[in-house]
Motif scaffolding. Structure first.
Motif, PDB file in Angstrom:
ATOM      1  N   TRP A 121       0.804  -1.222   0.000  1.00  0.00           N
ATOM      2  CA  TRP A 121       0.000   0.000   0.000  1.00  0.00           C
ATOM      3  C   TRP A 121       0.839   1.274   0.000  1.00  0.00           C
ATOM      4  N   TYR A 122       1.832   1.365   0.862  1.00  0.00           N
ATOM      5  CA  TYR A 122       2.575   2.612   1.038  1.00  0.00           C
ATOM      6  C   TYR A 122       3.434   2.946  -0.180  1.00  0.00           C
ATOM      7  N   LEU A 123       4.250   1.990  -0.631  1.00  0.00           N
ATOM      8  CA  LEU A 123       5.209   2.279  -1.702  1.00  0.00           C
ATOM      9  C   LEU A 123       4.537   2.733  -2.995  1.00  0.00           C
ATOM     10  N   PRO A 124       3.614   1.965  -3.567  1.00  0.00           N
ATOM     11  CA  PRO A 124       3.030   2.412  -4.837  1.00  0.00           C
ATOM     12  C   PRO A 124       2.217   3.691  -4.701  1.00  0.00           C
ATOM     13  N   TYR A 125       1.509   3.851  -3.585  1.00  0.00           N
ATOM     14  CA  TYR A 125       0.675   5.038  -3.406  1.00  0.00           C
ATOM     15  C   TYR A 125       1.525   6.296  -3.269  1.00  0.00           C
ATOM     16  N   ILE A 126       2.524   6.257  -2.412  1.00  0.00           N
ATOM     17  CA  ILE A 126       3.378   7.421  -2.207  1.00  0.00           C
ATOM     18  C   ILE A 126       4.163   7.747  -3.479  1.00  0.00           C
ATOM     19  N   ALA A 127       4.595   6.706  -4.196  1.00  0.00           N
ATOM     20  CA  ALA A 127       5.341   6.946  -5.431  1.00  0.00           C
ATOM     21  C   ALA A 127       4.482   7.665  -6.459  1.00  0.00           C
ATOM     22  N   GLY A 128       3.239   7.227  -6.631  1.00  0.00           N
ATOM     23  CA  GLY A 128       2.344   7.909  -7.560  1.00  0.00           C
ATOM     24  C   GLY A 128       1.993   9.306  -7.097  1.00  0.00           C
ATOM     25  N   ARG A 129       1.802   9.460  -5.810  1.00  0.00           N
ATOM     26  CA  ARG A 129       1.431  10.768  -5.246  1.00  0.00           C
ATOM     27  C   ARG A 129       2.566  11.774  -5.403  1.00  0.00           C
ATOM     28  N   ALA A 130       3.795  11.327  -5.148  1.00  0.00           N
ATOM     29  CA  ALA A 130       4.942  12.226  -5.261  1.00  0.00           C
ATOM     30  C   ALA A 130       5.276  12.534  -6.713  1.00  0.00           C
ATOM     31  N   CYS A 131       4.968  11.601  -7.602  1.00  0.00           N
ATOM     32  CA  CYS A 131       5.299  11.792  -9.016  1.00  0.00           C
ATOM     33  C   CYS A 131       4.513  12.920  -9.661  1.00  0.00           C
ATOM     34  N   LEU A 132       3.195  12.907  -9.475  1.00  0.00           N
ATOM     35  CA  LEU A 132       2.335  13.813 -10.236  1.00  0.00           C
ATOM     36  C   LEU A 132       1.978  15.040  -9.397  1.00  0.00           C
ATOM     37  N   GLN A 133       2.925  15.962  -9.268  1.00  0.00           N
ATOM     38  CA  GLN A 133       2.712  17.190  -8.514  1.00  0.00           C
ATOM     39  C   GLN A 133       2.512  18.392  -9.421  1.00  0.00           C
ATOM     40  N   SER A 134       2.499  18.165 -10.714  1.00  0.00           N
ATOM     41  CA  SER A 134       2.425  19.276 -11.658  1.00  0.00           C
ATOM     42  C   SER A 134       1.907  18.765 -12.993  1.00  0.00           C
ATOM     43  N   ALA A 135       1.191  19.619 -13.713  1.00  0.00           N
ATOM     44  CA  ALA A 135       0.743  19.274 -15.060  1.00  0.00           C
ATOM     45  C   ALA A 135       1.929  19.105 -15.999  1.00  0.00           C
ATOM     46  N   ARG A 136       3.045  19.693 -15.636  1.00  0.00           N
ATOM     47  CA  ARG A 136       4.243  19.579 -16.459  1.00  0.00           C
ATOM     48  C   ARG A 136       4.683  18.121 -16.595  1.00  0.00           C
ATOM     49  N   THR A 137       4.452  17.316 -15.534  1.00  0.00           N
ATOM     50  CA  THR A 137       4.814  15.905 -15.591  1.00  0.00           C
ATOM     51  C   THR A 137       4.015  15.190 -16.674  1.00  0.00           C
ATOM     52  N   ILE A 138       2.740  15.493 -16.785  1.00  0.00           N
ATOM     53  CA  ILE A 138       1.909  14.894 -17.833  1.00  0.00           C
ATOM     54  C   ILE A 138       2.418  15.313 -19.207  1.00  0.00           C
ATOM     55  N   ARG A 139       2.744  16.576 -19.336  1.00  0.00           N
ATOM     56  CA  ARG A 139       3.217  17.098 -20.617  1.00  0.00           C
ATOM     57  C   ARG A 139       4.478  16.384 -21.086  1.00  0.00           C
TER      58      ARG A 139
END
Length: 468
Positions: free
Chosen positions: A120-138
């Motif tokens: 639960w912790y590792l995948p959730y925190i990794a996804g949460r920390a990854c997408l902090q900006s629309a720039r990441t999607i771009r």
């Protein structure tokens, strides 16, 4: 071990390169989804089990994610989104319930918190920390979509040629109770990087959200026209798994896209869902017969006894009959369930009451994520997981509504719909780590978007292509 170590070092190096060259949070969206391209049987074994490799060692997903999150804390430019959003409370509750259930039901060892973190912790925190900006999607949308396409192409190759490309590189998949050469509809059922075709199909349904986002951008003439055909590859890949649940999941994904992206149709869709539910209840028997005949299971149907009554048993019907067979166990699961050890193999080691021995021998699996979570973690655990799932979907919906007409609208709508569809598919399969890890990662992506929106980090951003 050599293969495992090589893969872990390569992906860790990829993370470090991207984190130092570009952004440490964005690098989490590069290295961690890349782990899904490596088979579940590539792991560092801790102990040997003659019947299974499940939970017998440290797989690539957990190893790379652990290393990347530790490195993240020390790389310049890292950001810590510590304020809670809605889904965070549910995930924290699930983590605590997991720990309490296992500690109370089984002897406490260091593996209890370690396993709770890995699930639960590792995948959730990794996804949460990854997408902090629309720039990441771009910057990463094409990379994310490409991962789904690679898995889809691998499934097509395996279905047509009956050769698993991943087995050629990483060795033969261990036998986990599923046939090595099961043919359906004239195709060999594709296993890909997983231990069962339905697992492989479920992952592809989830990743279809990223591919659908690319297709929508192509239809809007923002990117190359070839991306418009990418969903066809994913759909064929899902068909080549020969799994009905993921195939139906594609239909739910299409409906989900409409629901997330066109608010005025939501009431209509709720009404249609109610009508469909009632119709299926009234016509359950002919629907089940059609599903059995679709894959030829009607020829292998068996009769079992439950409470003195005869029932027809097929793979489809077993997923419904498990509620009858295990109803006493469900009632006795209580707030915290029976713990992980009791449900770590099939048949599960829980009190099922007075059920015929022959019936238990034939209906010995729990092919339903929610039923298995109820037995494992009780009402509190199932409630926490359901809350995390629903709140994640709500967060995707809110982003889609707030950014109507922008690419954030398309991204949240397609990825939210894929998450929804995968959750529906989980009603037909238990959730092994191959499915659970990327699904919980998508919960984390939802939380990351919600956090960025609350902080105003999405307000002034657009998703036009970078000039560089």
């Amino acid at each position: 071990m050599f293969v495992w170590l090589t893969v872990v070092l390569l992906l860790t190096g990829l993370y470090l390169y991207w984190a130092i060259r570009f952004d440490p949070a964005e690098a989490l969206g590069v290295a961690i989804p890349a782990t899904w391209l490596f088979p579940a049987w590539v792991l560092l074994p801790f102990f040997y089990s003659p019947n299974s490799i499940v939970a017998t060692g440290l797989d690539v997903k957990v190893a790379v994610t652990s290393i990347c999150l530790i490195l993240y804390c020390f790389i310049p430019g890292r950001r810590f989104p510590v304020k809670f959003v809605l889904s965070d409370y549910a995930m924290l509750t699930l983590f605590v319930v997991h720990h309490c259930s296992d500690a109370l039901n089984d002897e406490w060892t260091w593996t209890v918190p370690a396993r709770a973190c890995a699930e639960w912790y590792l995948p959730y925190i990794a996804g949460r920390a990854c997408l902090q900006s629309a720039r990441t999607i771009r910057r990463l949308w094409a990379y994310w979509a490409a991962i789904g396409i690679v898995l889809g192409l691998a499934a097509i190759i395996e279905g047509v040629t009956r050769v698993n490309p991943f087995e050629l590189v990483f060795g033969i998949r261990p036998y986990e109770g599923a046939s090595h050469d099961h043919v359906r509809w004239g195709l060999r059922r594709a296993y890909g990087v997983t231990l069962n075709p339905i697992y492989f199909g479920s992952i592809q349904v989830l990743l279809l959200g990223w591919i659908a986002y690319a297709a929508f951008r192509s239809l809007k003439k923002e990117i190359h026209w070839v991306w418009a055909f990418a969903p066809a590859v994913a759909l064929l890949g899902i068909i080549c798994t020969g799994s009905r649940g993921p195939i139906f999941g594609v239909g739910f994904l299409a409906v989900g896209i409409v629901y997330f992206m066109v608010a005025r149709y939501r009431l209509l869709l709720w009404g249609a869902a109610g009508v469909l539910t009632v119709t299926m209840a009234f016509f359950a028997s002919p629907i089940l017969n059609a599903l059995d005949q679709w894959t030829g299971e009607s020829k292998r149907a068996r009769i079992i006894m439950i409470d003195g009554q005869e029932h027809v048993l097929t793979n489809v019907r077993a997923r419904l009959l498990l509620f009858e067979v295990n109803k006493i166990a469900f009632q006795r699961s209580g707030l915290l369930g029976f713990g992980t050890e009791s449900v770590s193999g099939f048949p599960v080691n829980v009190p099922v009451g007075g059920v015929e021995a022959e019936t238990l021998r034939k209906v010995w699996t729990i092919e339903n994520t929610y039923a298995l979570l109820l037995l494992r973690f009780g009402y509190l655990g199932l409630g926490a997981f359901a809350a995390a799932a629903l709140l994640s979907l709500f967060q995707y919906q809110r982003i889609a509504d707030r950014y109507q007409g922008t690419d954030l609208h398309w991204f949240a709508g397609t990825v939210g719909a894929a998450t929804f569809a995968t959750l529906i598919v989980q009603g037909s399969v238990w959730m092994p780590h191959e499915i659970g890890f990327p699904l919980v990662y998508f919960f984390g992506l939802s939380a990351g978007l919600a956090y960025a929106d609350r902080n105003g980090d999405l307000e002034d951003e657009n998703l036009e292509e970078d000039e560089d």
